[in-house]
Design an enzyme around this catalytic site. Structure first.
Site, PDB file in Angstrom:
ATOM      1  N   LYS A 167       0.855  -1.183   0.000  1.00 39.86           N
ATOM      2  CA  LYS A 167       0.000   0.000   0.000  1.00 39.86           C
ATOM      3  C   LYS A 167       0.895   1.239   0.000  1.00 39.86           C
ATOM      4  CE  LYS A 167      -3.884   2.032   2.613  1.00 39.86           C
ATOM      5  NZ  LYS A 167      -4.861   1.795   3.693  1.00 39.86           N
ATOM      6  N   SER A 239      -9.556   2.275   2.756  1.00 34.91           N
ATOM      7  CA  SER A 239      -8.612   2.981   1.900  1.00 34.91           C
ATOM      8  C   SER A 239      -7.566   2.056   1.284  1.00 34.91           C
ATOM      9  CB  SER A 239      -7.891   4.066   2.720  1.00 34.91           C
ATOM     10  OG  SER A 239      -7.037   3.473   3.717  1.00 34.91           O
ATOM     11  N   SER A 263     -10.363   0.057   6.866  1.00 34.75           N
ATOM     12  CA  SER A 263      -9.676   0.148   5.586  1.00 34.75           C
ATOM     13  C   SER A 263      -9.037  -1.145   5.094  1.00 34.75           C
ATOM     14  CB  SER A 263      -8.602   1.248   5.641  1.00 34.75           C
ATOM     15  OG  SER A 263      -9.214   2.515   5.716  1.00 34.75           O
TER      16      SER A 263
END
Length: 552
Positions: A167, A239, A263
Site C-alpha cells: 500500500k 482505503s 480500511s
C-alpha cells in the site's frame, strides 16, 4: 489563513455556540485577557515543524493489567502437492502455499512468477486504477536472488520468492510513496518502513505500490478512482483500495493494507478476498503514514485464508522505532478443532431485513463444526462519540495542510472528505477530546468483560457498531467472502460509513459478499482457523473476477 482577530465579549459568545456551552456577560469579560494569553501560548505549537511520524507522548495500549499475552510462537501451514498448472492465469491465482511448494520443488521459478504478475499489472492495472508505481527492475532482481538461494538449497523463509504489493503509505527507500494525495505525489522517502524491511529479509519480491484513497480515506486518489474487479462501475472501497483490487484480480500473491477504521475489512469485503486486521501493537507502523497514532494497524490481504498466517508471522513483532509494539506469540496450527469455541452473535445484526442469506448461513456452518453459538448484547454506550478521537488525531497529523492551504489541492472536497474534517476538528475542545478518550477506556473495559464469555464475535461487516468499537479497543478482525449477491453499483464508501452519491450503469452485478469476525486480543490464530473452516464450507475463493480470469 488570516491572523488572529481581537477578542471581545461578542467573540466569546460566538465561540460558545461551537463549544455548546453558555456563559454570563461577567464570565465572558473575565476570560478575555486569559484567552489572549492562551492563544499566544499555543502559537508556539503552530510554529513547530512536526513530521507525520512524530507521535504524541501518550500511547494507546489495548492490554488491561490482567490481560494474558501469549508467548508461544509457531506457524504451521497446510502443505500442498498440487501439479503446476499449464496456464499462467492459474499460477497467478494460486495460493501462496501452492506457489511456495512449486518454488521449493523446482517446478516454478520466482522470475517466472514475477513476470506473470508484472504482465498482469501492466495489462489490468490501468483499468482498475490500482497501481501507483511498478518496480519491475527491483522485482526481477529480487526474484533472481530468490531463485539462486532456492537452487543452492538454502533453508528459506516461507515467503522467499513470493511477489507482493505494498500500500502506497508504506515508505520504500528511493521509490515514490505518495500517500494517495496531491501534495505528496512526488514524495520519495530515504528509508524503508519496518514492514517493508521485514519482507525484504524474508526474500519476498516487491512488485510495486498500490493505490489508497487520499490520506487513507476512500478509494479516490491523486491518480484515479480505484475500481472493484467484479464491477468496474463501482469503487473497490478504501482505503486499502489498490491492495484489495490487486489481490482480487490476481496481480500479486499478497498485499499489505492498513486499517484505521475499516480500511482492510471494507475493500476485502468489496473485492471478495480475505483481509486480516491484527491486534493493535502486533505489527510495527514505523515508516507508514500516520493517520491516527492510536488506531492505525497494518495487516495482510490475501486470496486464501491460511496465506494470512504466513504473512502475519513475517511482519509481526516488536520494533524499537514504534513504541506501541510489544512481543506476543503467534501460535497457528492448521486443523485445530473448533469444538467448544464460543462464537458470539448479536441477533439484531442477523435479522433478515438487515442481513443476507449467506451471512445467516455462517451461523449454521459454525454450529455444524462444533462451535457454541452465544447470544451477546453490546453495552449501551455513545459509541459515535468515539469518532472524535480519530478525527482530531487525523487533523493533527495533517494540520500543516490546513494551515498552509494545501488541503485545497486534494481531489475530494465534499462534506465528508478530509479537508472539511480537518477544518471542523479545530473546533473540538481539548476537554471533549479527553472525555472521548475516557469513554474509550470504558469501552475497552466493557469489551474485555464481554470477551470473557466468548472467543469471537461474528456478524455482517457493516452492521452495528462492531467495526468502530473494535478498532477503538485494538481487537483483531478478519473478513472473508461467504457468498455472492446480485446488486446495482454501490456508491463509494466514505468516512463514518456514510455513502456519497454514486453513478452506475443501472444494471445488477454479481459480486462477492463477506462476513466479519472480531476476536479477543491476540486471537488471530483462532480467527484464521474459523475462517479456513468457512472458506472450505462456502468455497468462494474458487471464483475469479471475469475481467481478470483470462490469459492474454
Amino acid at each position: 489563513m488570516s491572523g488572529p482577530h481581537p477578542i471581545d465579549a461578542e467573540t466569546v459568545a460566538a465561540a460558545e455556540l461551537l463549544a455548546h456551552v453558555e456563559y454570563t456577560p461577567d464570565e465572558r469579560a473575565l476570560m478575555i485577557d486569559a484567552l489572549e494569553a492562551q492563544i499566544a501560548r499555543l502559537a508556539g505549537l503552530r510554529a513547530l515543524d512536526l513530521e507525520n511520524g512524530e507521535a504524541p507522548a501518550e500511547r494507546f495500549d489495548p492490554r488491561l493489567p490482567d490481560t494474558v499475552v501469549p508467548e508461544r510462537s509457531r506457524c504451521e501451514v497446510s502443505g500442498f502437492d498440487t501439479p503446476l498448472p499449464e496456464r499462467s492465469v492459474d499460477i497467478a491465482f494460486a495460493s501462496v502455499r501452492e506457489q511456495r511448494a512449486w518454488l521449493a520443488r523446482g517446478l516454478l521459478t520466482s522470475r517466472r512468477l514475477t513476470e506473470i504478475y508484472l504482465e498482469r499489472m501492466d495489462r489490468l492495472g490501468p483499468g482498475l486504477e490500482c497501481i501507483v508505481t511498478a518496480t519491475p527492475e527491483l522485482a526481477l532482481a529480487q526474484a533472481d536472488a530468490a531463485d539462486r538461494a532456492l537452487a543452492a538449497g538454502e533453508e528459506g523463509a516461507p515467503l522467499r520468492g513470493i511477489p507482493w504489493l505494498a500500500k502506497d503509505l508504506l515508505d520504500t527507500a528511493g521509490i515514490r510513496t505518495t500517500w494517495g494525495a496531491e501534495p505528496f505525489a512526488d514524495r520519495v522517502p530515504g528509508a524503508d518502513a519496518t514492514v517493508v524491511s521485514q519482507l525484504h529479509r524474508e526474500g519476498a519480491v516487491l512488485l510495486g505500490k498500490t493505490s489508497l484513497g487520499a490520506l487513507a480515506s476512500g478509494d479516490v486518489w491523486h491518480g484515479g478512482d480505484t475500481r472493484n474487479p467484479w464491477n468496474l462501475e463501482e469503487g473497490s472501497s478504501g482505503s486499502s483500495a489498490g491492495s484489495g483490487a490487486a489481490v482480487a484480480a490476481g496481480l500479486c500473491s499478497f498485499a499489505i493494507g492498513s486499517e484505521t477504521m475499516g480500511s482492510i475489512l471494507s475493500p476485502a469485503m468489496r473485492c471478495g478476498i480475505v483481509g486480516l486486521r491484527p491486534t493493535f501493537g502486533r505489527v510495527s507502523r514505523h515508516g507508514a503514514m500516520a493517520l491516527c497514532w492510536s488506531l492505525d494497524k497494518l495487516g495482510p490481504m490475501v486470496r486464501r485464508t491460511e496465506d494470512a498466517a504466513w504473512v502475519l508471522q513475517a511482519i509481526a513483532g516488536p520494533d524499537p522505532h514504534d513504541p506501541t509494539t510489544f512481543a506476543c506469540g503467534f501460535d497457528y496450527q492448521p486443523g485445530s478443532p473448533l469444538t467448544g469455541v464460543r462464537v458470539g452473535w448479536v441477533p439484531a445484526m442477523f435479522h433478515e431485513d438487515v442481513s443476507e442469506p449467506c451471512e445467516r448461513a455462517v451461523l449454521d456452518a459454525l454450529a455444524a463444526r462444533g462451535c457454541e453459538l452465544v447470544d451477546v448484547t453490546l453495552p449501551e454506550l455513545p459509541y459515535e462519540s468515539l469518532w472524535t478521537i480519530l478525527e482530531v488525531e487525523a487533523s493533527a497529523c495533517f494540520e500543516g495542510l490546513t494551515l498552509g492551504g494545501e488541503d485545497d489541492s486534494l481531489k475530494r472536497q465534499d462534506v465528508h472528505a478530509w479537508p472539511n474534517t480537518f477544518r471542523k476538528s479545530r473546533f473540538v475542545s481539548a476537554i471533549d477530546f479527553v472525555q472521548a478518550s475516557r469513554l474509550r477506556g470504558r469501552v475497552v473495559r466493557e469489551m474485555a468483560r464481554l470477551y470473557r464469555g466468548v472467543d469471537v464475535i461474528v456478524g455482517p461487516t457493516f452492521s452495528g457498531p462492531m467495526q468502530l468499537i473494535t478498532n477503538m479497543t485494538g481487537h483483531p478482525a478478519l473478513s472473508l467472502p461467504v457468498g455472492f449477491v446480485e446488486r446495482g453499483s454501490r456508491p463509494r464508501l466514505i468516512p463514518r460509513g456514510t455513502q456519497a452519491a454514486g453513478v452506475g450503469d443501472g444494471k445488477r452485478h454479481r459480486v462477492p459478499h463477506g462476513i466479519a469476525m472480531w476476536g479477543s486480543l491476540f486471537s488471530e490464530p483462532l480467527l484464521i482457523t474459523l475462517a479456513v473452516a468457512l472458506e472450505d464450507a462456502f468455497g468462494c475463493w474458487q471464483e475469479r473476477p471475469p475481467v481478470a480470469s483470462a490469459d492474454p
